[in-house]
Design a protein around this motif. Structure first.
Motif, PDB file in Angstrom:
ATOM      1  N   ILE A  15      15.010 -59.393  -2.742  1.00 34.38           N
ATOM      2  CA  ILE A  15      14.385 -58.123  -2.242  1.00 34.38           C
ATOM      3  C   ILE A  15      13.373 -57.287  -2.981  1.00 34.38           C
ATOM      4  N   ASN A  16      12.215 -56.740  -2.464  1.00 31.09           N
ATOM      5  CA  ASN A  16      11.354 -56.135  -3.283  1.00 31.09           C
ATOM      6  C   ASN A  16      11.743 -54.741  -3.504  1.00 31.09           C
ATOM      7  N   ALA A  17      12.720 -54.524  -4.168  1.00 24.96           N
ATOM      8  CA  ALA A  17      13.444 -53.154  -4.593  1.00 24.96           C
ATOM      9  C   ALA A  17      14.626 -53.380  -5.260  1.00 24.96           C
ATOM     10  N   ASP A  18      15.113 -52.403  -5.689  1.00 26.07           N
ATOM     11  CA  ASP A  18      16.465 -52.352  -6.340  1.00 26.07           C
ATOM     12  C   ASP A  18      17.483 -51.446  -5.246  1.00 26.07           C
ATOM     13  N   CYS A  19      18.518 -52.459  -4.779  1.00 25.11           N
ATOM     14  CA  CYS A  19      19.366 -52.018  -3.886  1.00 25.11           C
ATOM     15  C   CYS A  19      20.237 -50.695  -4.204  1.00 25.11           C
ATOM     16  N   ALA A  20      20.648 -50.868  -5.664  1.00 32.35           N
ATOM     17  CA  ALA A  20      21.563 -49.845  -6.110  1.00 32.35           C
ATOM     18  C   ALA A  20      20.789 -48.547  -6.217  1.00 32.35           C
ATOM     19  N   MET A  21      19.281 -48.513  -6.277  1.00 26.58           N
ATOM     20  CA  MET A  21      18.476 -47.381  -6.373  1.00 26.58           C
ATOM     21  C   MET A  21      18.284 -46.833  -5.121  1.00 26.58           C
ATOM     22  N   ILE A  22      18.081 -47.665  -4.004  1.00 29.14           N
ATOM     23  CA  ILE A  22      18.115 -47.242  -2.563  1.00 29.14           C
ATOM     24  C   ILE A  22      19.136 -46.812  -2.296  1.00 29.14           C
ATOM     25  N   TRP A  23      20.522 -47.236  -2.682  1.00 29.29           N
ATOM     26  CA  TRP A  23      21.823 -46.570  -2.082  1.00 29.29           C
ATOM     27  C   TRP A  23      21.821 -45.304  -2.489  1.00 29.29           C
ATOM     28  N   ASN A  24      21.589 -45.119  -4.115  1.00 28.02           N
ATOM     29  CA  ASN A  24      21.678 -43.642  -4.653  1.00 28.02           C
ATOM     30  C   ASN A  24      20.535 -42.766  -3.896  1.00 28.02           C
ATOM     31  N   GLU A  25      19.642 -43.207  -3.516  1.00 23.22           N
ATOM     32  CA  GLU A  25      18.778 -42.206  -2.729  1.00 23.22           C
ATOM     33  C   GLU A  25      19.321 -41.808  -1.523  1.00 23.22           C
ATOM     34  N   PHE A  26      19.929 -42.890  -0.780  1.00 22.58           N
ATOM     35  CA  PHE A  26      20.506 -42.814   0.491  1.00 22.58           C
ATOM     36  C   PHE A  26      21.734 -41.800   0.255  1.00 22.58           C
ATOM     37  N   LEU A  27      22.608 -41.912  -0.789  1.00 29.33           N
ATOM     38  CA  LEU A  27      23.417 -40.774  -1.034  1.00 29.33           C
ATOM     39  C   LEU A  27      23.122 -39.317  -1.032  1.00 29.33           C
ATOM     40  N   VAL A  28      22.007 -39.193  -1.713  1.00 35.44           N
ATOM     41  CA  VAL A  28      21.221 -37.975  -1.789  1.00 35.44           C
ATOM     42  C   VAL A  28      20.738 -37.472  -0.329  1.00 35.44           C
ATOM     43  N   GLU A  29      20.068 -38.453   0.327  1.00 41.70           N
ATOM     44  CA  GLU A  29      19.815 -38.169   1.709  1.00 41.70           C
ATOM     45  C   GLU A  29      20.997 -37.577   2.592  1.00 41.70           C
ATOM     46  N   LYS A  30      22.073 -37.958   2.477  1.00 43.09           N
ATOM     47  CA  LYS A  30      23.172 -37.862   3.140  1.00 43.09           C
ATOM     48  C   LYS A  30      24.042 -36.593   2.645  1.00 43.09           C
ATOM     49  N   GLY A  31      23.613 -36.111   1.677  1.00 43.83           N
ATOM     50  CA  GLY A  31      24.188 -35.215   0.782  1.00 43.83           C
ATOM     51  C   GLY A  31      25.302 -35.121   0.057  1.00 43.83           C
ATOM     52  N   ILE A  32      25.885 -36.472   0.344  1.00 50.99           N
ATOM     53  CA  ILE A  32      27.054 -36.816  -0.733  1.00 50.99           C
ATOM     54  C   ILE A  32      26.810 -36.951  -2.037  1.00 50.99           C
ATOM     55  N   ALA A  33      25.583 -37.316  -2.713  1.00 49.33           N
ATOM     56  CA  ALA A  33      25.241 -37.041  -4.080  1.00 49.33           C
ATOM     57  C   ALA A  33      24.385 -35.752  -4.295  1.00 49.33           C
ATOM     58  N   ALA A  34      25.145 -34.514  -4.509  1.00 53.14           N
ATOM     59  CA  ALA A  34      24.350 -33.343  -4.345  1.00 53.14           C
ATOM     60  C   ALA A  34      23.996 -32.704  -5.689  1.00 53.14           C
ATOM     61  N   ASP A  35      24.248 -33.411  -6.747  1.00 48.72           N
ATOM     62  CA  ASP A  35      23.635 -33.082  -8.015  1.00 48.72           C
ATOM     63  C   ASP A  35      22.099 -33.016  -8.109  1.00 48.72           C
ATOM     64  N   ALA A  36      21.585 -31.752  -8.498  1.00 48.79           N
ATOM     65  CA  ALA A  36      19.958 -31.917  -8.511  1.00 48.79           C
ATOM     66  C   ALA A  36      19.319 -32.881  -9.359  1.00 48.79           C
ATOM     67  N   GLY A  37      20.041 -33.230 -10.412  1.00 48.68           N
ATOM     68  CA  GLY A  37      19.475 -34.048 -11.318  1.00 48.68           C
ATOM     69  C   GLY A  37      19.612 -35.644 -10.886  1.00 48.68           C
ATOM     70  N   PHE A  38      20.488 -35.905  -9.794  1.00 49.57           N
ATOM     71  CA  PHE A  38      20.912 -37.272  -9.691  1.00 49.57           C
ATOM     72  C   PHE A  38      20.068 -38.467  -9.707  1.00 49.57           C
ATOM     73  N   ILE A  39      18.979 -38.148  -9.013  1.00 52.90           N
ATOM     74  CA  ILE A  39      17.988 -39.187  -9.008  1.00 52.90           C
ATOM     75  C   ILE A  39      17.258 -39.496 -10.228  1.00 52.90           C
ATOM     76  N   ALA A  40      16.820 -38.224 -11.041  1.00 57.43           N
ATOM     77  CA  ALA A  40      16.296 -38.281 -12.512  1.00 57.43           C
ATOM     78  C   ALA A  40      17.198 -39.419 -13.314  1.00 57.43           C
ATOM     79  N   GLU A  41      18.380 -39.043 -13.276  1.00 56.49           N
ATOM     80  CA  GLU A  41      19.292 -39.816 -14.190  1.00 56.49           C
ATOM     81  C   GLU A  41      19.426 -41.130 -13.744  1.00 56.49           C
ATOM     82  N   ASP A  42      19.529 -41.326 -12.382  1.00 58.88           N
ATOM     83  CA  ASP A  42      19.593 -42.940 -12.117  1.00 58.88           C
ATOM     84  C   ASP A  42      18.383 -43.592 -12.405  1.00 58.88           C
ATOM     85  N   GLN A  43      16.998 -42.890 -12.376  1.00 59.74           N
ATOM     86  CA  GLN A  43      15.708 -43.386 -12.731  1.00 59.74           C
ATOM     87  C   GLN A  43      15.711 -43.605 -14.432  1.00 59.74           C
TER      88      GLN A  43
END
Length: 219
Positions: A15-43
């Motif tokens: 796949i032309n992506a990283d599924c773990a990064m997509i998954w973590n973004e999905f958790l943010v979309e769902k409000g499950i990962a609520a830490d404001a810095g979650f995506i930045a730390e993932d990156q």
């Protein structure tokens, strides 16, 4: 008669992506990962991965924290939704064609990925590769933890995990064909009989001038 085995890394390979990064973004979309810095730390952590410097235990402690008290069945349902809505559309056209051809020819395939098993297996099933090895996690009280079970399928551990899988099979394979994009998979490239570098990162491309190694440009 030869009996080849085709082995695939998953992220940025099938796949032309990283599924773990997509998954973590999905958790943010769902409000499950609520830490404001979650995506930045993932990156930040995935930048370390790209350079072959990620500490997998640190990554799992971070990435599994939002799921700490969620029952496995609920996690698996979310994963299935994420795969359908966000991940499948990222599959490389060439990987679709290759998987279909290998299926027609009855050639066995395995995904071996440094993402967690519950994610790798869900993607693998939908791509048509039911054998999918990922990082196994210890389970507690019907929940996934961040603790690794066994050998993680990361860097040299991918060679170990593949050899463990091969030992458990009744079939003997004549040759291993391995596809990857990442410098983290150098050990498995060197272990395989044939290596195919899919849009390889610069560090892996620098090793490409070897017998039976081929650079592929996929889109």
């Amino acid at each position: 008669m030869s009996t080849p085995l085709y082995v695939f890394d998953m992220d940025e390979t099938l796949i032309n992506a990283d599924c773990a990064m997509i998954w973590n973004e999905f958790l943010v979309e769902k409000g499950i990962a609520a830490d404001a810095g979650f995506i930045a730390e993932d990156q930040r952590l995935m930048g370390l991965y790209a350079n072959g410097k990620l500490d997998m235990e640190d990554y799992l402690n971070f990435s599994m924290a939002p799921l700490a008290d969620m029952p496995k069945a609920d996690v698996d349902a979310l994963v299935a939704e994420c795969v359908e809505s966000h991940i499948l559309a990222q599959q490389f056209n060439q990987s679709k064609t290759l998987i279909a051809q290998l299926q027609r020819d009855n050639i066995d395939m395995v995904i071996i990925s440094a993402s967690v098993t519950f994610l790798v297996q869900a993607v693998g099933r939908r791509l048509g590769i039911p054998v999918a090895l990922g990082i196994d996690l210890v389970e507690s009280n019907n929940c996934y933890t961040s603790q690794i079970s066994g050998v993680p399928s990361y860097r040299e551990g991918k060679v170990t995990r593949l050899n463990q899988w091969l030992t458990a099979q009744e079939k003997d394979y004549s040759e291993v064909h391995f596809f990857t994009d990442s410098i983290n998979d150098l050990a498995l490239c060197e272990h395989a009989d044939f290596a195919y570098l899919v849009n390889p990162c610069p560090r892996l491309r620098a090793h490409a001038n070897q017998p039976n190694w081929t650079i592929l440009s996929w889109d």
